[in-house]
Design a protein around this motif. Structure first.
Motif, PDB file in Angstrom:
ATOM      1  N   GLU A   1      -9.701  -6.576  -4.809  1.00 58.44           N
ATOM      2  CA  GLU A   1     -10.037  -7.517  -3.736  1.00 58.44           C
ATOM      3  C   GLU A   1     -10.301  -8.885  -4.366  1.00 58.44           C
ATOM      4  O   GLU A   1     -11.247  -9.052  -5.124  1.00 58.44           O
TER       5      GLU A   1
ATOM      6  N   LEU B   1      -5.071   8.675   3.855  1.00 58.46           N
ATOM      7  CA  LEU B   1      -5.386   7.363   3.278  1.00 58.46           C
ATOM      8  C   LEU B   1      -4.869   6.233   4.157  1.00 58.46           C
ATOM      9  O   LEU B   1      -5.547   5.210   4.333  1.00 58.46           O
TER      10      LEU B   1
ATOM     11  N   LEU C   1      -6.975   0.653  -5.004  1.00 60.36           N
ATOM     12  CA  LEU C   1      -7.646   0.510  -3.713  1.00 60.36           C
ATOM     13  C   LEU C   1      -8.962  -0.261  -3.785  1.00 60.36           C
ATOM     14  O   LEU C   1      -9.586  -0.507  -2.749  1.00 60.36           O
ATOM     15  N   THR C   2      -9.377  -0.648  -4.975  1.00 59.08           N
ATOM     16  CA  THR C   2     -10.592  -1.461  -5.106  1.00 59.08           C
ATOM     17  C   THR C   2     -10.281  -2.902  -5.501  1.00 59.08           C
ATOM     18  O   THR C   2     -11.193  -3.678  -5.782  1.00 59.08           O
TER      19      THR C   2
ATOM     20  N   PHE D   1       0.837  -1.205   0.000  1.00 55.75           N
ATOM     21  CA  PHE D   1       0.000   0.000   0.000  1.00 55.75           C
ATOM     22  C   PHE D   1       0.872   1.254   0.000  1.00 55.75           C
ATOM     23  O   PHE D   1       0.686   2.166  -0.815  1.00 55.75           O
TER      24      PHE D   1
ATOM     25  N   THR E   1      -7.618   4.779  -7.484  1.00 61.27           N
ATOM     26  CA  THR E   1      -8.925   4.156  -7.283  1.00 61.27           C
ATOM     27  C   THR E   1      -8.898   2.686  -7.698  1.00 61.27           C
ATOM     28  O   THR E   1      -9.421   1.815  -6.993  1.00 61.27           O
TER      29      THR E   1
ATOM     30  N   GLN F   1     -10.268   1.246   8.702  1.00 62.23           N
ATOM     31  CA  GLN F   1     -11.286   0.601   7.863  1.00 62.23           C
ATOM     32  C   GLN F   1     -12.536   1.462   7.725  1.00 62.23           C
ATOM     33  O   GLN F   1     -13.672   1.014   7.920  1.00 62.23           O
TER      34      GLN F   1
ATOM     35  N   ASP G   1      -7.279   5.902   6.903  1.00 61.36           N
ATOM     36  CA  ASP G   1      -8.520   5.265   6.438  1.00 61.36           C
ATOM     37  C   ASP G   1      -8.379   3.740   6.416  1.00 61.36           C
ATOM     38  O   ASP G   1      -9.283   3.007   6.832  1.00 61.36           O
ATOM     39  N   VAL G   2      -7.232   3.270   5.904  1.00 60.96           N
ATOM     40  CA  VAL G   2      -7.004   1.830   5.816  1.00 60.96           C
ATOM     41  C   VAL G   2      -6.870   1.223   7.212  1.00 60.96           C
ATOM     42  O   VAL G   2      -7.424   0.155   7.494  1.00 60.96           O
TER      43      VAL G   2
ATOM     44  N   LEU H   1     -12.535   5.667   3.349  1.00 60.84           N
ATOM     45  CA  LEU H   1     -11.730   5.617   2.134  1.00 60.84           C
ATOM     46  C   LEU H   1     -12.504   6.108   0.912  1.00 60.84           C
ATOM     47  O   LEU H   1     -11.986   6.892   0.108  1.00 60.84           O
TER      48      LEU H   1
ATOM     49  N   THR I   1      -6.357  -4.722  -1.116  1.00 64.19           N
ATOM     50  CA  THR I   1      -5.333  -3.682  -1.011  1.00 64.19           C
ATOM     51  C   THR I   1      -5.703  -2.652   0.053  1.00 64.19           C
ATOM     52  O   THR I   1      -4.828  -1.994   0.611  1.00 64.19           O
ATOM     53  N   SER I   2      -6.995  -2.507   0.342  1.00 67.02           N
ATOM     54  CA  SER I   2      -7.448  -1.512   1.317  1.00 67.02           C
ATOM     55  C   SER I   2      -7.666  -2.096   2.702  1.00 67.02           C
ATOM     56  O   SER I   2      -8.166  -1.414   3.591  1.00 67.02           O
TER      57      SER I   2
END
Length: 383
Positions: free
Chosen positions: A261, A164, A258-259, A147, A255, A171, A167-168, A174, A320-321
């Motif tokens: 998964e 950021l 971070l999306t 990250f 973006t 949780q 935020d991670v 974000l 990743t988040s």
């Protein structure tokens, strides 16, 4: 007489000890600063605090990772390779349950082969849950090093980088912050120019300007916060607003990253493909992505190590988040949960924290990875 829960946990720790993890029992009373300096002031309100005769702030240990690390350092060779296990009460205020609860865990310090050590901790954690007979387990992974390397390669402004990361870790927030960073037209009629001027000014002078404005408005305190506190908060927001609105290629790459998964094997392919796209769009320069490439290579090696230990890599969930609330993680983060038990926290959680021992007094960073095993939750999940 020990409870059935503690007897079962003692058996688990005995198994770990037979497999090379030295049993440690750090003192219950610990220096409070060791926890607050590492985990931040947010932890203070959840700690049980006291003081010694000289006025030094002490606490009942809120976890066992930091006490174990301190004990390892005090042994005199913090860089030496060692593996530890433990079992004992920890103390912190919780939204549900009492302030004292049983925690087991394990830590590996000083092992240079980081990916193999990560895989070992994950494998031992899975074995612990198997020992208890817990079914329907989900393993979720994140990677703080990956990250950090990606947002560094994108050259995200420092205030937003910190935002950021927070935020991670927490949780939350974000999506809102990604929206705030979206490209936007200049000159939208707000106070952007004023905020940008403050952001570029000398910090002391900028704070003085804001405090003078508050004084002129007759504001000395709001909700317990002084004018100085309000000015600091305003300037933080000014820095964020002045550096908002990323270039479109950068925002798209951030973006997309971070999306991501999926399982770890699929994820590594998606991230490598995204890196190629980000280079082509100019969001990342090939000369600035060395740390990112190293993080990806380490990620891939860890996947291989996990597979060699018999772990079902394809059945894991990587995001990743994904992160955990402790600030000291530097690489792998993970949690074992049971999705069918809604509202229950992690049964086992941990990760890599290579800078922690230096923060606690070691002369240099020491490779370190470990986990906390939450005995009460595991007993409930196994019932």
């Amino acid at each position: 007489m020990p409870s059935p829960a503690s007897q079962k946990a003692a058996q688990l720790v005995a198994i770990l000890a037979k497999n090379g993890y030295a049993r440690v029992e750090p003192p219950i009373l610990q220096p409070a600063a060791a926890f607050i300096d590492v985990s931040g002031e947010d932890l203070r309100r959840r700690m049980f605090l006291t003081a010694d005769a000289e006025g030094n702030e002490l606490c009942l240990r809120p976890d066992l990772t930091i006490p174990t690390a301190r004990q390892h350092i005090e042994a005199g060779r913090p860089e030496a390779e060692a593996a530890y296990c433990y079992l004992g009460p920890v103390f912190r205020h919780r939204e549900q349950g009492g302030g004292e609860f049983l925690q087991a865990g394990m830590e590996i310090f000083g092992r240079k082969d980081r990916e193999a050590a990560d895989a070992e901790i994950l494998a031992r954690s899975a074995e612990a849950l198997e020992f208890y007979g817990v079914e329907g387990i989900e393993l979720r992974l994140g990677d703080r090093a990956l990250f950090n390397a990606f947002i560094d390669a994108l050259e995200i402004p420092a205030p937003w980088r910190r935002r950021l990361v927070r935020d991670v870790a927490r949780q939350g927030g974000l999506g809102r912050d990604l929206a705030s960073l979206a490209p936007s037209p200049v000159g939208n009629g707000d106070h952007t120019a004023f905020l940008a001027a403050l952001d570029g000014a000398d910090p002391k002078a900028a704070k003085a300007v804001v405090e003078d404005m508050l004084s002129i408005a007759g504001i000395s305190q709001v909700g317990g916060r002084t004018a100085g506190d309000i000015a600091e908060r305003f300037l933080e927001q000014a820095r964020l607003r002045a550096s908002a609105s990323l270039p479109e290629p950068t925002h798209e790459a951030l973006t997309a990253f971070l999306t991501i998964e999926s399982d770890p094997v699929t994820a590594i392919g998606e991230i490598r493909a995204l890196l190629v796209e980000a280079r082509l769009s100019g969001a990342i320069s090939a000369s600035d992505d060395r740390e990112l490439r190293q993080a990806l290579d380490s990620f891939e090696k860890r996947n291989e190590e996990m597979a060699e230990r018999g772990l079902d890599v394809a059945g894991m969930s990587f995001a990743t988040s994904f992160g955990r609330q402790l600030d000291y993680y530097t690489g792998l983060t993970f949690e074992f949960r049971v999705p069918r038990l809604k509202g229950m926290g992690a049964l086992i959680g941990g990760g890599r924290y290579d800078n922690l021992l230096q923060t606690l007094g070691a002369a240099a960073p020491v490779p370190a990875v470990g986990c906390a095993i939450f005995v009460e939750r595991i007993e409930e999940a196994a019932a």
